[in-house]
Design an enzyme around this catalytic site. Sequence first.
Site, short mmCIF file in Angstrom:
data_model
loop_
_atom_site.label_atom_id
_atom_site.label_comp_id
_atom_site.label_asym_id
_atom_site.label_seq_id
_atom_site.Cartn_x
_atom_site.Cartn_y
_atom_site.Cartn_z
N SER A 118 70.52 37.73 75.81
CA SER A 118 71.65 38.06 76.68
C SER A 118 72.80 38.65 75.88
O SER A 118 73.59 39.43 76.41
CB SER A 118 72.18 36.80 77.38
OG SER A 118 71.16 36.18 78.08
N HIS A 139 66.03 42.31 79.65
CA HIS A 139 66.82 41.10 79.92
C HIS A 139 66.55 40.54 81.30
O HIS A 139 66.97 41.10 82.31
CB HIS A 139 68.32 41.44 79.75
CG HIS A 139 69.22 40.26 79.92
ND1 HIS A 139 70.36 40.28 80.68
CD2 HIS A 139 69.13 39.01 79.41
CE1 HIS A 139 70.93 39.10 80.65
NE2 HIS A 139 70.21 38.31 79.89
N GLU A 151 67.44 43.77 83.29
CA GLU A 151 68.22 44.86 82.71
C GLU A 151 67.45 45.46 81.53
O GLU A 151 66.93 44.73 80.68
CB GLU A 151 69.59 44.34 82.24
CG GLU A 151 70.47 43.96 83.42
CD GLU A 151 71.77 43.28 83.02
OE1 GLU A 151 72.78 43.48 83.71
OE2 GLU A 151 71.77 42.51 82.03
N ASN A 190 76.14 40.18 83.72
CA ASN A 190 76.98 39.13 83.15
C ASN A 190 78.42 39.60 82.93
O ASN A 190 79.35 38.80 82.94
CB ASN A 190 76.38 38.61 81.84
CG ASN A 190 75.21 37.67 82.11
OD1 ASN A 190 75.10 37.10 83.20
ND2 ASN A 190 74.32 37.53 81.14
N1 LIG Z 1 68.71 30.38 79.31
C1 LIG Z 1 69.16 31.43 80.01
O1 LIG Z 1 69.79 31.28 81.08
C2 LIG Z 1 68.90 32.83 79.53
C3 LIG Z 1 68.99 33.90 80.45
C4 LIG Z 1 68.68 35.20 80.00
C5 LIG Z 1 68.34 35.41 78.67
N2 LIG Z 1 68.28 34.35 77.80
C6 LIG Z 1 67.87 34.63 76.41
O2 LIG Z 1 66.54 34.16 76.23
C7 LIG Z 1 66.34 33.73 74.89
C8 LIG Z 1 65.76 32.34 74.90
O3 LIG Z 1 66.65 31.49 75.60
P1 LIG Z 1 66.14 30.10 76.22
O4 LIG Z 1 67.24 29.61 77.09
O5 LIG Z 1 64.76 30.25 76.75
O6 LIG Z 1 66.10 29.20 74.89
P2 LIG Z 1 65.27 27.84 74.63
O7 LIG Z 1 66.02 27.14 73.56
O8 LIG Z 1 64.96 27.15 75.91
O9 LIG Z 1 63.87 28.38 74.04
C9 LIG Z 1 63.75 29.01 72.81
C10 LIG Z 1 62.36 28.74 72.29
O10 LIG Z 1 62.17 29.55 71.13
C11 LIG Z 1 61.41 28.78 70.21
N3 LIG Z 1 61.53 29.38 68.88
C12 LIG Z 1 62.47 29.17 67.95
N4 LIG Z 1 62.21 29.92 66.85
C13 LIG Z 1 61.08 30.62 67.11
C14 LIG Z 1 60.29 31.54 66.37
N5 LIG Z 1 60.64 31.89 65.14
N6 LIG Z 1 59.17 32.04 66.95
C15 LIG Z 1 58.82 31.67 68.21
N7 LIG Z 1 59.54 30.80 68.96
C16 LIG Z 1 60.64 30.27 68.41
C17 LIG Z 1 61.94 27.37 70.34
O11 LIG Z 1 61.03 26.41 69.82
C18 LIG Z 1 62.14 27.27 71.85
O12 LIG Z 1 60.97 26.77 72.50
C19 LIG Z 1 67.70 33.86 74.20
O13 LIG Z 1 67.72 35.03 73.44
C20 LIG Z 1 68.70 33.95 75.36
O14 LIG Z 1 69.83 34.77 75.08
C21 LIG Z 1 68.54 33.07 78.20
#
Ligand SMILES: NC(=O)c1ccc[n+]([C@@H]2O[C@H](COP(=O)([O-])OP(=O)(O)OC[C@H]3O[C@@H](n4cnc5c(N)ncnc54)[C@H](O)[C@@H]3O)[C@@H](O)[C@H]2O)c1
Length: 286
Positions: A118, A139, A151, A190
């Site tokens: 994001s 995204h 996006e 956002n």
């Molecule tokens: N949570 C939201 O509302 C949201 C919305 C849109 C985009 N995002 C984006 O999505 C991405 C993930 O967010 P999330 O909320 O799912 O996070 P999260 O913490 O729920 O999940 C992240 C996962 O990545 C894993 N991880 C860490 N290092 C890693 C690696 N080297 N290789 C593979 N996996 C690895 C972790 O073990 C974890 O399971 C971020 O970049 C965030 O900006 C999040």
Amino acid sequence: MDRLLVVGAGTMGSQIAMVCALAGHDTTVTDVTDDALDRARAQLQARLDRDVAKERRTRDDVDAAFDRLTFTTDLDAAAAGADLVIEAAVEKLDVKREVFARLDKAAPPQTILTTNSSAIMSSQIADATGRPDRVANMHFFNPALVMRCVEVVGSDDTSPETMETVTALARRLGKEPVVLHKEIPGFVANRILGAVRDEAISLLEQGVSSVKDIDTACRTALGHPMGPFELMDLTGIDIGYHAKLARHAVTGDPRDLPSRTVTELVERGDLGRKTGKGFYSYEDER
Ligand SMILES: NC(=O)c1ccc[n+]([C@@H]2O[C@H](COP(=O)([O-])OP(=O)(O)OC[C@H]3O[C@@H](n4cnc5c(N)ncnc54)[C@H](O)[C@@H]3O)[C@@H](O)[C@H]2O)c1
């Protein structure tokens, strides 16, 4: 059909992988531990069982999607067989750069590498690879199984072909792609959400109206499903606070700093529903 790889099986990655599998793509999802993959599988199973019970999906569709889904910790092998990668690992620049460098080595040269981040723009990652023309942001929104917006954002180096391929994939996944013609922190949705939230806080700080009445105006006049203060309490006031600090670190623009009201709430530890108090009190619900 494309062979897709989703890196990271957390909140976003697990559901994005299921979106891909439901749309008929052979999809691999990786994470760093088997525990994380087991958790993702169990959460998806529970969620999709609910969908079947409520007749939102058929059991056959769900079973077929699980058959197309592979869970593994072997990132290199998974990358070697992928046509397009969606990275959804933790929101840390150094982790994403390391993942992209590794994907660049392991994936075929034509494979497109996207990030679901994001806040981290693909231009901050693309130079960790030897293929900046095939790197972009794709995204999704939370929950990815439900929200239809995706996006698609390229950097100056992203090729038009990459933008078209990613946009076409979003459509095949049943999503509504929103294409950005240039990179900008926060992208479109956002930024608009942030503008509404900032105006709501400004009206509150000017003493124009109350938290409750500003939320009521957004719901009853604008048709928003919830008001900006209710939404901040739900997502966690600290999340927006840290997002603002991160944005300010990039832009240096004082308008990107967190507001006085939000800073005071974060300093008091009143972070919204999760702490029992934010703009509203939830003590009665605990
Ligand atoms: N949570 C939201 O509302 C949201 C919305 C849109 C985009 N995002 C984006 O999505 C991405 C993930 O967010 P999330 O909320 O799912 O996070 P999260 O913490 O729920 O999940 C992240 C996962 O990545 C894993 N991880 C860490 N290092 C890693 C690696 N080297 N290789 C593979 N996996 C690895 C972790 O073990 C974890 O399971 C971020 O970049 C965030 O900006 C999040």
